[in-house]
Design an enzyme around this catalytic site. Structure first.
Site, PDB file in Angstrom:
ATOM      1  CE1 TYR A 233      31.996 -22.804  25.336  1.00 53.35           C
ATOM      2  CE2 TYR A 233      31.979 -24.764  26.712  1.00 53.35           C
ATOM      3  CZ  TYR A 233      31.916 -23.378  26.587  1.00 53.35           C
ATOM      4  OH  TYR A 233      31.793 -22.600  27.711  1.00 53.35           O
TER       5      TYR A 233
ATOM      6  NE  ARG B 255      24.172 -20.726  28.837  1.00 53.49           N
ATOM      7  CZ  ARG B 255      25.087 -19.795  29.069  1.00 53.49           C
ATOM      8  NH1 ARG B 255      26.180 -20.113  29.722  1.00 53.49           N
ATOM      9  NH2 ARG B 255      24.906 -18.555  28.638  1.00 53.49           N
TER      10      ARG B 255
ATOM     11  CG  PHE C 171      14.376 -26.726  33.514  1.00 50.15           C
ATOM     12  CD1 PHE C 171      14.243 -27.207  32.211  1.00 50.15           C
ATOM     13  CD2 PHE C 171      14.958 -27.570  34.462  1.00 50.15           C
ATOM     14  CE1 PHE C 171      14.680 -28.479  31.854  1.00 50.15           C
ATOM     15  CE2 PHE C 171      15.390 -28.847  34.121  1.00 50.15           C
ATOM     16  CZ  PHE C 171      15.261 -29.301  32.817  1.00 50.15           C
TER      17      PHE C 171
ATOM     18  CD  GLN D 150      30.394 -38.462  38.031  1.00 48.89           C
ATOM     19  OE1 GLN D 150      29.815 -38.660  39.091  1.00 48.89           O
ATOM     20  NE2 GLN D 150      31.490 -39.119  37.692  1.00 48.89           N
TER      21      GLN D 150
HETATM   22  P1  NAD Z   1      27.139 -15.693  26.420  1.00 46.30           P
HETATM   23  O1  NAD Z   1      26.876 -16.454  25.193  1.00 46.30           O
HETATM   24  O2  NAD Z   1      26.014 -14.985  27.087  1.00 46.30           O
HETATM   25  O3  NAD Z   1      28.292 -14.616  26.195  1.00 46.30           O
HETATM   26  C1  NAD Z   1      29.321 -14.758  25.260  1.00 46.30           C
HETATM   27  C2  NAD Z   1      29.567 -13.395  24.616  1.00 46.30           C
HETATM   28  O4  NAD Z   1      30.654 -13.516  23.688  1.00 46.30           O
HETATM   29  C3  NAD Z   1      28.348 -12.890  23.833  1.00 46.30           C
HETATM   30  O5  NAD Z   1      28.116 -11.545  24.134  1.00 46.30           O
HETATM   31  C4  NAD Z   1      28.788 -13.073  22.375  1.00 46.30           C
HETATM   32  O6  NAD Z   1      28.131 -12.185  21.504  1.00 46.30           O
HETATM   33  C5  NAD Z   1      30.270 -12.854  22.470  1.00 46.30           C
HETATM   34  N1  NAD Z   1      31.037 -13.455  21.375  1.00 46.30           N
HETATM   35  C6  NAD Z   1      30.895 -14.719  20.863  1.00 46.30           C
HETATM   36  N2  NAD Z   1      31.784 -14.900  19.858  1.00 46.30           N
HETATM   37  C7  NAD Z   1      32.483 -13.741  19.734  1.00 46.30           C
HETATM   38  C8  NAD Z   1      33.523 -13.302  18.874  1.00 46.30           C
HETATM   39  N3  NAD Z   1      34.026 -14.106  17.923  1.00 46.30           N
HETATM   40  N4  NAD Z   1      33.997 -12.041  19.020  1.00 46.30           N
HETATM   41  C9  NAD Z   1      33.481 -11.210  19.971  1.00 46.30           C
HETATM   42  N5  NAD Z   1      32.501 -11.562  20.805  1.00 46.30           N
HETATM   43  C10 NAD Z   1      32.014 -12.815  20.699  1.00 46.30           C
HETATM   44  O7  NAD Z   1      27.833 -16.722  27.443  1.00 46.30           O
HETATM   45  P2  NAD Z   1      28.289 -16.528  28.959  1.00 46.30           P
HETATM   46  O8  NAD Z   1      27.562 -17.512  29.762  1.00 46.30           O
HETATM   47  O9  NAD Z   1      28.239 -15.107  29.334  1.00 46.30           O
HETATM   48  O10 NAD Z   1      29.796 -17.022  28.867  1.00 46.30           O
HETATM   49  C11 NAD Z   1      30.878 -16.111  28.859  1.00 46.30           C
HETATM   50  C12 NAD Z   1      32.183 -16.886  28.865  1.00 46.30           C
HETATM   51  O11 NAD Z   1      32.259 -17.703  30.034  1.00 46.30           O
HETATM   52  C13 NAD Z   1      32.352 -17.808  27.671  1.00 46.30           C
HETATM   53  O12 NAD Z   1      33.695 -17.775  27.248  1.00 46.30           O
HETATM   54  C14 NAD Z   1      32.009 -19.170  28.228  1.00 46.30           C
HETATM   55  O13 NAD Z   1      32.685 -20.196  27.552  1.00 46.30           O
HETATM   56  C15 NAD Z   1      32.508 -19.040  29.663  1.00 46.30           C
HETATM   57  N6  NAD Z   1      31.778 -19.967  30.538  1.00 46.30           N
HETATM   58  C16 NAD Z   1      30.491 -19.712  30.919  1.00 46.30           C
HETATM   59  C17 NAD Z   1      29.823 -20.622  31.722  1.00 46.30           C
HETATM   60  C18 NAD Z   1      28.404 -20.386  32.196  1.00 46.30           C
HETATM   61  O14 NAD Z   1      27.836 -21.274  32.828  1.00 46.30           O
HETATM   62  N7  NAD Z   1      27.798 -19.243  31.978  1.00 46.30           N
HETATM   63  C19 NAD Z   1      30.461 -21.805  32.115  1.00 46.30           C
HETATM   64  C20 NAD Z   1      31.757 -22.038  31.684  1.00 46.30           C
HETATM   65  C21 NAD Z   1      32.413 -21.101  30.903  1.00 46.30           C
HETATM   66  N1  UDP Z   2      19.099 -29.999  29.827  1.00 52.29           N
HETATM   67  C1  UDP Z   2      17.811 -30.472  29.929  1.00 52.29           C
HETATM   68  N2  UDP Z   2      16.808 -29.746  29.385  1.00 52.29           N
HETATM   69  C2  UDP Z   2      17.017 -28.556  28.763  1.00 52.29           C
HETATM   70  C3  UDP Z   2      18.321 -28.060  28.674  1.00 52.29           C
HETATM   71  C4  UDP Z   2      19.361 -28.817  29.205  1.00 52.29           C
HETATM   72  O1  UDP Z   2      17.579 -31.543  30.508  1.00 52.29           O
HETATM   73  O2  UDP Z   2      16.017 -27.942  28.314  1.00 52.29           O
HETATM   74  C5  UDP Z   2      20.200 -30.772  30.434  1.00 52.29           C
HETATM   75  C6  UDP Z   2      21.390 -31.029  29.531  1.00 52.29           C
HETATM   76  O3  UDP Z   2      21.184 -32.197  28.749  1.00 52.29           O
HETATM   77  C7  UDP Z   2      22.491 -31.189  30.550  1.00 52.29           C
HETATM   78  C8  UDP Z   2      22.115 -30.235  31.677  1.00 52.29           C
HETATM   79  O4  UDP Z   2      20.710 -30.016  31.525  1.00 52.29           O
HETATM   80  O5  UDP Z   2      22.540 -32.504  31.050  1.00 52.29           O
HETATM   81  C9  UDP Z   2      22.842 -28.909  31.620  1.00 52.29           C
HETATM   82  O6  UDP Z   2      22.701 -28.412  30.328  1.00 52.29           O
HETATM   83  P1  UDP Z   2      23.246 -26.968  29.884  1.00 52.29           P
HETATM   84  O7  UDP Z   2      23.048 -26.860  28.414  1.00 52.29           O
HETATM   85  O8  UDP Z   2      22.667 -25.932  30.753  1.00 52.29           O
HETATM   86  O9  UDP Z   2      24.804 -27.004  30.249  1.00 52.29           O
HETATM   87  P2  UDP Z   2      25.975 -28.068  30.024  1.00 52.29           P
HETATM   88  O10 UDP Z   2      25.438 -29.340  29.464  1.00 52.29           O
HETATM   89  O11 UDP Z   2      26.893 -27.392  29.081  1.00 52.29           O
HETATM   90  O12 UDP Z   2      26.507 -28.270  31.375  1.00 52.29           O
END
Ligand code: NAD
Ligand code: UDP
Length: 318
Positions: A150, A191, A196, A281
């Site tokens: 990722y 996530r 939670f 962090q």
């Molecule tokens: P999500 O998993 O809900 O959405 C991702 C979408 O992309 C899904 O609908 C999935 O089916 C589609 N997808 C995956 N692989 C694909 C492919 N090869 N072709 C076409 N579609 C595909 O996640 P999200 O939280 O909605 O995240 C959306 C974007 O934002 C992602 O690129 C993610 O990396 C980025 N992002 C999200 C967060 C967050 O906290 N939600 C944080 C940082 C970055």
């Molecule tokens: N985490 C946790 N319990 C869970 C899911 C996640 O303690 O059931 C923790 C995880 O280890 C991380 C933080 O919560 O430290 C955020 O995790 P998430 O997967 O939401 O996002 P990311 O690690 O990609 O920021």
């Protein structure tokens, strides 16, 4: 260039996912003609069911690792699973989605002269030594760990965006999104916020990974979408990268206790092993977004969690 209509044609990849579905909805409300492309890996039609009948909305099942030939004015590239359990379940496909996906969509943007925005991530900073994270920090990422598919996929996508900009004068916008939550996260998304809340509503154990002292800064989805829209609207020579997130930082233990309290849950906290390379962090420095977009997140963690709890209560009762 728009033919036969004055409406902007906007492509949203990953449009049936959590963030993508909110973005599609917002764009439709703003009067855009939206093409949502998704392979339903983590997204689903339910997320966009309210848009399917709209004449300005079109859904295409397509995997972005394959080329796409459509005519559009703007592209929001969100396709990529975002939850660690999902992006690690098929890591090769995750890297392909970020890298081949970026190449295909940048190629499309070049062919049709579209502006293109990348949904990058705070994960490009890895387990950061600089706190809060500013855009000029290069990050500390393990290139061979479980999260690398990722993190490195997204870093390589950023490289491609900037090289297409330098080499082909493409209009690019790179946003680095920090942890975002809200309605339409999947109950099994994995996530922390959704885990939670679902555990608390079911009175099941709340699973904290590690000792829960690691921090995150959680942004409510509506604020994030506003940030994406504002970024796309910046002048053509603004490329980013730009951090989008809520600078309010809390530990995972604090988050668990807040959710237990908000849901009046009987759940107990249990501790599980910390996953490999879990960042200790994370907090965005958003001064670029504040200055460039005049943007600030407005929704407090308490307000955002309340709306999200309300959503999951309805989901779980169906
Ligand atoms: P999500 O998993 O809900 O959405 C991702 C979408 O992309 C899904 O609908 C999935 O089916 C589609 N997808 C995956 N692989 C694909 C492919 N090869 N072709 C076409 N579609 C595909 O996640 P999200 O939280 O909605 O995240 C959306 C974007 O934002 C992602 O690129 C993610 O990396 C980025 N992002 C999200 C967060 C967050 O906290 N939600 C944080 C940082 C970055
Ligand atoms: N985490 C946790 N319990 C869970 C899911 C996640 O303690 O059931 C923790 C995880 O280890 C991380 C933080 O919560 O430290 C955020 O995790 P998430 O997967 O939401 O996002 P990311 O690690 O990609 O920021």
């Amino acid at each position: 260039m728009t033919y036969g209509t004055k409406m902007k044609r906007v492509l949203v990849t990953g449009g049936a996912g959590f963030l993508g579905s909110h973005l599609c909805e917002r764009l439709i409300n703003d009067g855009m003609d939206v093409l949502c492309v998704d392979n339903f890996y983590t997204g689903n039609k339910g997320n966009i069911s309210n848009l399917l009948e709209n004449r300005n909305f079109e859904l295409m099942r397509h995997d972005v690792t394959f080329p796409l030939y459509v005519e559009v004015d703007q592209i929001f590239n969100l396709a990529c699973p975002a939850s660690p359990i999902h992006y690690q379940s098929d890591p090769v496909q995750t890297t392909k989605t970020s890298v081949h996906g970026a190449i295909n969509l940048l190629g499309l943007a070049k062919r049709v002269g579209a502006k293109i925005l990348q949904a990058s991530t705070s994960e490009v900073y890895g387990d950061p030594e600089v706190h809060p994270q500013t855009e000029n920090y290069w990050g500390r990422v393990n290139p061979i760990g479980l999260r690398s598919c990722y993190d490195e996929g997204k870093r390589c996508a950023e490289t491609l965006f900037f090289d297409y900009h330098r080499q082909h004068a493409l209009c690019i916008k790179v946003t680095r999104i920090f942890n975002t939550y809200g309605p339409r996260m999947h109950p099994n998304d994995g996530r922390v916020v959704s885990n939670f809340i679902v555990q608390a509503l079911r009175n099941e154990d709340i699973t904290i990974y590690g000792d829960g002292s690691q921090t995150r800064s959680f942004c409510y989805v509506d604020d994030l979408i506003e940030g994406l829209i504002n970024t796309m609207a910046t002048e053509d020579d603004f490329t980013g990268p730009i951090n989008l997130g809520n600078p309010f930082e809390c530990t995972v233990v604090e988050l668990a206790n807040k959710i237990i309290k908000l849901t009046s849950s009987q759940s107990k906290i249990v501790f599980r092993p910390l996953p490999e390379d879990d960042p200790k962090q994370r907090r965005p420095d958003i001064s670029v977004a504040q200055k460039k977009l005049n943007w600030n997140p407005r929704v407090t963690l308490e307000e955002g969690l309340n709306s999200t709890v309300y959503y999951f209560k309805k989901q779980l009762s169906q």
